[in-house]
Design a protein around this motif. Structure first.
Motif, PDB file in Angstrom:
ATOM      1  N   THR A 179      33.258  50.739  77.091  1.00 41.37           N
ATOM      2  CA  THR A 179      34.675  50.809  76.692  1.00 41.37           C
ATOM      3  C   THR A 179      34.865  51.438  75.319  1.00 41.37           C
ATOM      4  O   THR A 179      35.996  51.774  74.952  1.00 41.37           O
ATOM      5  CB  THR A 179      35.331  49.412  76.694  1.00 41.37           C
ATOM      6  OG1 THR A 179      34.669  48.592  75.717  1.00 41.37           O
ATOM      7  CG2 THR A 179      35.234  48.748  78.046  1.00 41.37           C
ATOM      8  N   PHE A 232      39.613  54.814  79.295  1.00 38.54           N
ATOM      9  CA  PHE A 232      40.520  54.414  80.374  1.00 38.54           C
ATOM     10  C   PHE A 232      41.495  55.529  80.733  1.00 38.54           C
ATOM     11  O   PHE A 232      41.806  55.747  81.903  1.00 38.54           O
ATOM     12  CB  PHE A 232      41.286  53.157  79.948  1.00 38.54           C
ATOM     13  CG  PHE A 232      42.032  52.523  81.074  1.00 38.54           C
ATOM     14  CD1 PHE A 232      41.422  51.574  81.884  1.00 38.54           C
ATOM     15  CD2 PHE A 232      43.351  52.893  81.345  1.00 38.54           C
ATOM     16  CE1 PHE A 232      42.106  51.010  82.946  1.00 38.54           C
ATOM     17  CE2 PHE A 232      44.034  52.332  82.411  1.00 38.54           C
ATOM     18  CZ  PHE A 232      43.416  51.390  83.209  1.00 38.54           C
ATOM     19  N   PRO A 258      43.408  49.668  79.203  1.00 39.72           N
ATOM     20  CA  PRO A 258      42.040  49.403  78.730  1.00 39.72           C
ATOM     21  C   PRO A 258      41.856  47.933  78.334  1.00 39.72           C
ATOM     22  O   PRO A 258      42.631  47.403  77.542  1.00 39.72           O
ATOM     23  CB  PRO A 258      41.891  50.341  77.526  1.00 39.72           C
ATOM     24  CG  PRO A 258      43.284  50.725  77.131  1.00 39.72           C
ATOM     25  CD  PRO A 258      44.126  50.625  78.358  1.00 39.72           C
TER      26      PRO A 258
END
Ligand code: G3P
Ligand code: MG
Length: 256
Positions: A59, A83, A18
């Motif tokens: 994210t 992720f 990530p």
């Protein structure tokens, strides 16, 4: 002139972890990368943190503006689950924590100053002041030219942020970051007393590469993800690039 590493892991660990987390930097290191690029913006309490997007949602789960959350709140958020489950709970790290990790592991940093619109000067100043504190010894020693890699490199799409960084930490080198090379690139680089132009490799031509090198500036490209393209731009005279494909392009990649 370019005194720094040539192959740099983009956002920490490219596409293998990530982005903009400590896990990403560790992943890059595990793949042999001692050079990293990451994005830094300010929290609501003006603490530099690693983050690319100004809004939550991609994210980090949630909605709203990243710079309305404090560094403490951000440190409790999950920047890893998007992720993969193995990264669940990976926090939004402070820049200080990541820089300290990099310093102690011999990882060179391209610190991309990524201000939220309206916070250009503040972001440039706070990131530069903190970096200068973290590298006080190196700054005080006055790095001889050949050893400039002991210092990190600031870059930014924001000219204003780089002016502020220059004022706060003139000794830390700067690269001006652009998507398309503007007609006044020489003037911009000179005004910033920058050492390099950072540009999107898709918009670079061999003619531009030659002119930039001839003018005495370093040339950095983002984000190069195939060995073929990497070879091509190195042949044009590009000094360095960052990559998402740290699995395909090794830290020791070179044109033979
Ligand atoms: O610093 C190079 C590159 O990271 C610039 O684009 O959007 O990935 O931060 P971005
Ligand atoms: Mg970046």
């Amino acid at each position: 002139m370019w005194f720094f590493p040539k192959i740099i892991a983009h956002r920490g660990g490219g596409k293998l972890a990530p982005e903009n987390t400590l896990a990403a930097v560790r992943c890059g290191l595990a793949h042999g990368f001692h050079a990293v690029e990451f994005d830094v913006m300010l929290s609501s309490d003006s603490i530099p943190v690693l983050m690319h997007d100004p809004q939550f949602g991609r994210t980090v789960p949630g909605k709203g503006a990243v710079n309305e959350a404090s560094a403490r709140q951000l440190a409790a958020m999950d920047a890893g689950s998007w992720f993969g489950p193995q990264f669940a709970g990976e926090p939004v790290p402070s820049f200080e924590d990541v820089a300290t990790f990099c310093k102690s592991n011999g990882i060179w940093m391209n610190i991309e100053i990524k201000p939220v619109p309206g916070f250009e000067v503040e972001t440039g100043r706070f990131v530069a002041e903190l970096t200068r504190r973290l590298f006080a010894e190196e700054v005080a020693t006055g790095m001889p030219k050949g050893n400039a890699a002991a210092l990190p490199l600031f870059s930014s799409f924001s000219f204003e942020a780089l002016v502020a960084a220059k004022t706060a930490a003139p000794e830390i080198p700067r690269g001006y970051l652009v998507d398309r090379i503007p007609a006044d690139w020489r003037e911009k680089l000179r005004a910033l007393d920058a050492i390099a132009l950072h540009t999107n490799h898709k918009n670079l031509t061999p003619e531009y590469a030659r002119a930039i090198r001839q003018a005495g500036f370093g040339l950095f490209c983002y984000t190069v993800n195939t060995p073929e393209r990497a070879r091509e731009i190195f042949q044009w005279g590009v000094d360095a690039f960052c990559t998402d494909r740290i699995d395909l392009i090794g830290a020791d990649f070179a044109v033979d």
